[in-house]
Design a protein around this motif. Structure first.
Motif, PDB file in Angstrom:
ATOM      1  N   ARG A  16       0.882  -1.173   0.000  1.00 40.59           N
ATOM      2  CA  ARG A  16       0.000   0.000   0.000  1.00 40.59           C
ATOM      3  C   ARG A  16       0.917   1.220   0.000  1.00 40.59           C
ATOM      4  N   ALA A  17       0.813   2.028  -1.009  1.00 37.71           N
ATOM      5  CA  ALA A  17       1.690   3.179  -1.137  1.00 37.71           C
ATOM      6  C   ALA A  17       0.893   4.368  -1.659  1.00 37.71           C
ATOM      7  N   TYR A  18       1.050   5.512  -0.969  1.00 35.42           N
ATOM      8  CA  TYR A  18       0.284   6.704  -1.309  1.00 35.42           C
ATOM      9  C   TYR A  18       1.177   7.934  -1.153  1.00 35.42           C
ATOM     10  N   TYR A  19       0.713   9.055  -1.767  1.00 32.87           N
ATOM     11  CA  TYR A  19       1.366  10.328  -1.527  1.00 32.87           C
ATOM     12  C   TYR A  19       0.396  11.452  -1.815  1.00 32.87           C
ATOM     13  N   VAL A  20       0.784  12.679  -1.388  1.00 33.20           N
ATOM     14  CA  VAL A  20      -0.047  13.851  -1.633  1.00 33.20           C
ATOM     15  C   VAL A  20       0.863  15.067  -1.695  1.00 33.20           C
ATOM     16  N   LEU A  21       0.485  16.051  -2.539  1.00 35.98           N
ATOM     17  CA  LEU A  21       1.250  17.287  -2.677  1.00 35.98           C
ATOM     18  C   LEU A  21       0.287  18.436  -2.947  1.00 35.98           C
ATOM     19  N   PRO A  22       0.003  19.252  -1.923  1.00 32.95           N
ATOM     20  CA  PRO A  22      -0.838  20.423  -2.186  1.00 32.95           C
ATOM     21  C   PRO A  22       0.002  21.580  -2.707  1.00 32.95           C
ATOM     22  N   PRO A  23      -0.608  22.488  -3.486  1.00 32.30           N
ATOM     23  CA  PRO A  23      -2.025  22.477  -3.856  1.00 32.30           C
ATOM     24  C   PRO A  23      -2.358  21.515  -4.984  1.00 32.30           C
TER      25      PRO A  23
ATOM     26  N   ALA B  71     -10.012   3.485   4.947  1.00 36.18           N
ATOM     27  CA  ALA B  71     -10.817   4.152   3.933  1.00 36.18           C
ATOM     28  C   ALA B  71     -10.432   5.621   3.796  1.00 36.18           C
ATOM     29  N   ASP B  72     -10.080   6.247   4.921  1.00 36.42           N
ATOM     30  CA  ASP B  72      -9.649   7.645   4.878  1.00 36.42           C
ATOM     31  C   ASP B  72      -8.332   7.786   4.123  1.00 36.42           C
ATOM     32  N   ILE B  73      -7.438   6.839   4.311  1.00 37.58           N
ATOM     33  CA  ILE B  73      -6.173   6.875   3.579  1.00 37.58           C
ATOM     34  C   ILE B  73      -6.435   6.779   2.089  1.00 37.58           C
ATOM     35  N   ASP B  74      -7.303   5.880   1.696  1.00 38.82           N
ATOM     36  CA  ASP B  74      -7.654   5.761   0.280  1.00 38.82           C
ATOM     37  C   ASP B  74      -8.264   7.055  -0.251  1.00 38.82           C
ATOM     38  N   ALA B  75      -9.027   7.747   0.595  1.00 41.36           N
ATOM     39  CA  ALA B  75      -9.764   8.921   0.134  1.00 41.36           C
ATOM     40  C   ALA B  75      -8.906  10.182   0.093  1.00 41.36           C
ATOM     41  N   HIS B  76      -7.865  10.256   0.917  1.00 39.23           N
ATOM     42  CA  HIS B  76      -7.143  11.512   1.092  1.00 39.23           C
ATOM     43  C   HIS B  76      -5.705  11.480   0.596  1.00 39.23           C
ATOM     44  N   PHE B  77      -5.337  10.426  -0.096  1.00 38.15           N
ATOM     45  CA  PHE B  77      -4.018  10.336  -0.708  1.00 38.15           C
ATOM     46  C   PHE B  77      -4.166   9.753  -2.109  1.00 38.15           C
TER      47      PHE B  77
ATOM     48  N   ILE C 182       7.528  23.924  -4.688  1.00 33.56           N
ATOM     49  CA  ILE C 182       8.942  23.889  -5.047  1.00 33.56           C
ATOM     50  C   ILE C 182       9.459  22.482  -5.339  1.00 33.56           C
ATOM     51  N   VAL C 183       8.581  21.488  -5.285  1.00 32.46           N
ATOM     52  CA  VAL C 183       8.911  20.167  -5.816  1.00 32.46           C
ATOM     53  C   VAL C 183       7.763  19.734  -6.722  1.00 32.46           C
ATOM     54  N   GLN C 184       7.959  18.640  -7.456  1.00 28.72           N
ATOM     55  CA  GLN C 184       6.911  18.152  -8.342  1.00 28.72           C
ATOM     56  C   GLN C 184       6.848  16.627  -8.274  1.00 28.72           C
ATOM     57  N   GLN C 185       5.627  16.105  -8.340  1.00 27.90           N
ATOM     58  CA  GLN C 185       5.444  14.658  -8.373  1.00 27.90           C
ATOM     59  C   GLN C 185       5.869  14.121  -9.727  1.00 27.90           C
ATOM     60  N   ILE C 186       6.519  12.968  -9.695  1.00 23.84           N
ATOM     61  CA  ILE C 186       7.045  12.435 -10.946  1.00 23.84           C
ATOM     62  C   ILE C 186       7.292  10.934 -10.805  1.00 23.84           C
TER      63      ILE C 186
ATOM     64  N   THR D 213       4.385  19.073   3.913  1.00 24.07           N
ATOM     65  CA  THR D 213       3.693  19.494   2.694  1.00 24.07           C
ATOM     66  C   THR D 213       3.515  18.291   1.771  1.00 24.07           C
ATOM     67  N   PHE D 214       4.636  17.730   1.314  1.00 20.39           N
ATOM     68  CA  PHE D 214       4.580  16.461   0.571  1.00 20.39           C
ATOM     69  C   PHE D 214       4.671  15.338   1.583  1.00 20.39           C
ATOM     70  N   GLN D 215       3.850  14.305   1.390  1.00 19.20           N
ATOM     71  CA  GLN D 215       3.831  13.219   2.371  1.00 19.20           C
ATOM     72  C   GLN D 215       3.582  11.884   1.692  1.00 19.20           C
ATOM     73  N   GLN D 216       4.325  10.887   2.152  1.00 26.95           N
ATOM     74  CA  GLN D 216       4.132   9.511   1.700  1.00 26.95           C
ATOM     75  C   GLN D 216       3.508   8.689   2.822  1.00 26.95           C
ATOM     76  N   VAL D 217       2.677   7.736   2.459  1.00 34.49           N
ATOM     77  CA  VAL D 217       2.096   6.766   3.386  1.00 34.49           C
ATOM     78  C   VAL D 217       2.341   5.392   2.782  1.00 34.49           C
ATOM     79  N   LEU D 218       3.052   4.528   3.505  1.00 39.31           N
ATOM     80  CA  LEU D 218       3.510   3.270   2.899  1.00 39.31           C
ATOM     81  C   LEU D 218       3.368   2.079   3.833  1.00 39.31           C
ATOM     82  N   GLU D 219       2.958   0.972   3.255  1.00 39.57           N
ATOM     83  CA  GLU D 219       3.075  -0.336   3.893  1.00 39.57           C
ATOM     84  C   GLU D 219       3.701  -1.267   2.862  1.00 39.57           C
ATOM     85  N   LEU D 220       4.926  -1.682   3.147  1.00 40.90           N
ATOM     86  CA  LEU D 220       5.671  -2.544   2.237  1.00 40.90           C
ATOM     87  C   LEU D 220       5.616  -3.974   2.754  1.00 40.90           C
ATOM     88  N   THR D 221       5.050  -4.853   1.938  1.00 44.23           N
ATOM     89  CA  THR D 221       4.881  -6.234   2.369  1.00 44.23           C
ATOM     90  C   THR D 221       6.229  -6.923   2.487  1.00 44.23           C
ATOM     91  N   SER D 222       6.350  -7.762   3.480  1.00 44.31           N
ATOM     92  CA  SER D 222       7.638  -8.390   3.767  1.00 44.31           C
ATOM     93  C   SER D 222       8.013  -9.463   2.752  1.00 44.31           C
TER      94      SER D 222
END
Length: 841
Positions: free
Chosen positions: A40-47, A79-85, A387-391, A826-835
């Motif tokens: 499970r891997a997510y990120y967000v960058l406002p705006p 469900a919130d993680i899915d909705a907000h990242f 000042i950064v960009q998703q890529i 500002t930029f944030q990652q949310v991760l669960e890496l399976t073993s």
């Protein structure tokens, strides 16, 4: 709910951050949750990821995601993680649109959120595509930043390169400044050989992509070059990756306190407020790494300047030693106010910086699913364009996704590969030193502040006058010694000295690209290889590492080994007798695997016991990283996000208030109103002190923020004034009573007064002069006065007091949007890496 102060016996015994009241399980014990079928891997960058004008749907489409998480506080679900990242899983989100470049080997697909997924048949094709995307999505930022980035390379005293960009000012570098950049191209190849040549080739291909985009769209700009890449690297390092250099302010405070309080008491008070080696300071790891304020032996090479003698140099004035303002740096600016409206600041004062990043990493042996968990990101500030960009980069030897710096889009700054992820927080390590250059005249006459020579290795040498370029048409030049630029002048026992500032990474900014190259290419596939990669970063950052099997921490920076006989908190005598002796080895940097309780937590706090960061970094007994508490025995990913999100809207002073309240409650309140006001604050603190406007009515949902904002400063002053008196403002100018330093001073002094176990007690007693009765009376007086003022404004019931809730705007105002204020990356990652290595979303 918090039911006890955070300064537990475990903290006193270990000097490490106490974050949990339960022990982690032994490896192999069953968990309460079922492991997910895939990552499970997510990120967000406002705006939003697109940063051009006019704006598009992709300019602001991540604002609802980011802002929507804020009111959930500690109640985040899967469900919130899915909705907000957004997914960070190497796949476009939703429908895609191909961006034509005219280059056969390059493919660029934009997804529904404007994130570019770039693939290249060759490495050059990939870098070309990254350059094209930067020109398309951050063209405005590139055009604004090319000149100011050169100002960062040149270390212009008193000029904040980041402030130049955000205020839209024009800096045109001189040939000498541009040569400083060009020299680093050769240094990269000289240092890294074939790897260095690959870095330069990647940079050139990326510049080709920028130029191709400009040409295809009729944009008239000077061609992008490899030098732009080097300069951008220096620019990022100057904002987030440097520390120290405030020795002049420290020295002036020492002299002022000695003059006002007497030599002995003044020295003791200065040692207390420096907070340079507090054994109670919360740390990310428990392992001890010795790098203290004193370098060994009797202090013979550090100087204390005369009170009020510092004058800052202004590089916009004619370049002589005497072209200084009489502004004292201790009161003119501080690191808590990094953005100057015109990009200028008193050169001899604190160097502007920015730090509010954090990471929370849970080792798989602790998690509920036997998988590695991480929530992490940098606090870059809130800007449009960001000042950064998703890529997402996909090509020979590269499969990586995250954010990149415009100008260096061919390497991921913070993100993930298939098997590991990483993030950075500013560490503020001591890579800058102020040197006191003894002025002289070649003819042997007594020197003055106007003297143009200084003593080094027994010779009276001339300062070099460095022509840096022009700022808005004004010539910028300044004197330099062998150590660095002159930042001002001062007197020591009445004799004139020039103050210079030396930075370890000066002329070496481009070498940092090797670390990002290794991380992007997937070379950090074990903790030991991660340490090797991160150690190549001369900028000062805390690195978090999360792989399928390991979690690790490394604190980077090109950290000088200083000569014996120095106090690192004070200016160093620049005569040549106390030069740097080299730099710390990799194994001497704070680093660890797994961390205390299988948690690695950092919020720009102290890295390790025994390790002093920059002389401008006070680390005392209280720090916001303590807000990362209330961990379950076996946390899930939602639990980890919840810990972060609750802390993001918790008042950072909340860990200290219970100690203040305990002192108050040792005696009766002076009025029913004061008593009720404290009761309202106590109840708010017990609910984790939310600073929130959940219902979006424009006001805080609780009275607590209004009371705390009005009360904290009077409380802090009541604690310290019995000793400092009229010198309180001088202390505040260097250590900031409203910030973490003030919280630590209040916390340690009051706990000592209450008879609590305290490690590293202060030399002096502050509140009430050491009398509990007198201290309590002064604190109640502060409460009574503030409560009376608030009651006069808002009525007699403290629980009904309210105020306008803080909202965040996007600098410099190119978009109108605002969001609820949150103390979150500002930029944030949310991760669960399976073993077991099952990649996926």
């Amino acid at each position: 709910m918090r039911v006890a102060p955070r300064h537990l016996a475990a903290l006193a015994a270990t000097g490490a951050l106490a974050v949990s009241i339960v022990a982690p399980p032994a490896g192999g014990q069953p968990r309460s949750g079922e492991p997910p079928a895939e990552d499970r891997a997510y990120y967000v960058l406002p705006p939003g990821n697109y940063g051009g004008l006019p704006t598009t749907d992709e300019s602001r489409d991540q604002l609802p995601l980011y802002d929507g998480l804020t009111p959930l506080r500690g109640d985040v679900t899967d469900a919130d993680i899915d909705a907000h990242f957004l997914p960070e899983d190497f796949a476009p989100v939703g429908a895609t649109v191909e961006e034509p470049t005219g280059r056969a080997g390059t493919t660029i697909l934009y997804d529904e959120y404007g994130v570019a997924h770039i693939s290249g048949e060759t490495r050059a094709d990939l870098a070309f595509g990254a350059g094209w995307v930067t020109a398309r999505d951050r063209g405005l930022l590139i055009q604004l930043g090319r000149g100011p980035a050169r100002a960062a390379v040149a270390d212009i005293p008193g000029i904040d390169a980041f402030g130049l960009v955000t205020s839209g000012q024009s800096f045109v570098p001189s040939a000498a400044t541009e040569q400083l950049v060009s020299d680093q191209v050769d240094l990269i190849v000289e240092t890294y050989g074939d790897e260095g040549r690959q870095i330069i080739a990647d940079a050139q291909a990326s510049a080709d992509g920028v130029n191709a985009y400009w040409q295809a769209h009729g944009i008239d700009q000077p061609p992008a070059t490899v030098n732009d890449v080097i300069a951008t690297t220096a620019f990022i390092g100057s904002i987030f990756g440097a520390g120290g250099g405030d020795e002049a302010s420290n020295a002036e405070l020492s002299a002022t306190l000695q003059q006002g309080l007497g030599p002995a008491v003044g020295t003791q008070a200065w040692e207390d407020v420096m907070l340079s080696d507090d054994p109670e300071a919360p740390t990310t790891i428990r392992r001890r790494f010795d790098y203290g304020p004193l370098t060994g032996g009797r202090v013979t090479g550090s100087v204390v300047v005369d009170p009020g003698s510092i004058q800052s140099l202004d590089p916009r004035q004619p370049a002589t030693i005497a072209s200084s303002s009489a502004t004292s740096p201790t009161s003119a600016t501080s690191t808590s106010d990094p953005e100057q409206p015109d990009g200028a600041y008193p050169a001899a004062g604190p160097v502007p910086g920015r730090e509010a990043s954090n990471f929370l990493v849970v080792d798989r042996h602790r998690s509920a699913t036997d998988n590695t968990l991480a929530v992490m990101g940098p606090q870059l500030g809130y800007f449009y364009p960001e000042i950064v960009q998703q890529i997402h980069l996909s090509g020979p030897g590269i499969e990586a996704q995250g954010v990149a710096v415009p100008g260096i889009p061919f390497y991921i700054l913070i993100g993930r590969t298939r098997d590991y992820a990483w993030s950075l927080t500013s560490a503020g390590h001591d890579v800058r030193d102020v040197f006191a250059e003894q002025l002289c005249n070649p003819d042997g006459t007594p020197p003055t502040r106007e003297s143009t020579h200084y003593l080094f290795d027994g010779e009276c040498r001339p300062f070099e006058i460095f022509d840096a370029g022009t700022l808005n048409g004004t010539p910028i030049s300044f004197p330099r010694s062998v150590h660095g630029p002159v930042i001002g002048t001062a007197t020591v026992d009445g004799a004139p000295y020039a103050l210079t500032r030396q930075r370890s990474t000066f002329g070496r900014d481009g070498l940092n690209l090797a670390a990002l190259k290794d991380m992007t290419e997937g070379n950090a596939d074990t903790s030991s290889r991660f340490f090797q990669a991160a150690n190549q970063f001369g900028f000062t950052f805390n690195w978090a590492y999360a792989s399928r099997t390991e979690t690790a921490y490394f604190s980077s920076g090109l950290l000088p080994e200083r000569a014996r006989g120095l106090d690192r908190r004070l200016p160093t005598l620049g005569t040549g007798d106390y030069e740097w002796q080299g730099f710390l080895r990799q194994d001497e940097h704070p680093h660890d695997v797994r961390g205390p309780h299988a948690l690695l937590l950092n919020w720009n706090n102290r890295s390790a016991p025994g390790f002093m960061h920059g002389d401008d970094e006070p680390f005392g007994s209280a720090h916001r990283v303590e807000l990362f508490d209330q961990w379950p025995r076996h946390p899930t990913l939602a639990d980890t996000v919840s810990v972060m999100n609750r802390a993001a809207t918790e008042d950072v002073r909340s860990p200290v208030w219970p100690v203040v309240s305990r002192v108050l409650r040792t005696g009766p309140a002076p009025s029913a109103l004061a008593d009720r006001t404290v009761a309202v604050l106590d109840e708010w603190i017990a609910r984790d002190a939310p600073r929130l406007d959940a219902d979006l009515d424009g006001d805080y949902d609780d009275a607590g923020p209004v009371i705390m904002d009005a009360l904290w400063r009077p409380v802090a002053e009541a604690v310290v004034r019995p000793v400092f008196g009229d010198l309180t403002e001088d202390v505040d100018g260097v250590r900031g009573l409203s910030g973490a330093a003030g919280q630590s001073i209040v916390d340690k002094d009051l706990r000592t007064l209450l008879g609590d176990p305290v490690r590293g007690r202060f030399n002096l007693s502050y509140c009430g002069g050491g009398s509990l009765d007198a201290c309590r009376a002064s604190l109640w007086a502060a409460v009574d006065q503030v409560a009376g003022e608030l009651a006069a404004e808002q009525g007699p019931e403290p629980s009904s007091w309210t105020g306008t809730a803080a909202r965040t705007r996007f600098t410099p105002g190119l978009i109108p949007d605002t969001i609820r204020a949150t103390n979150r990356p500002t930029f944030q990652q949310v991760l669960e890496l399976t073993s077991d290595g099952r990649p996926g979303r």
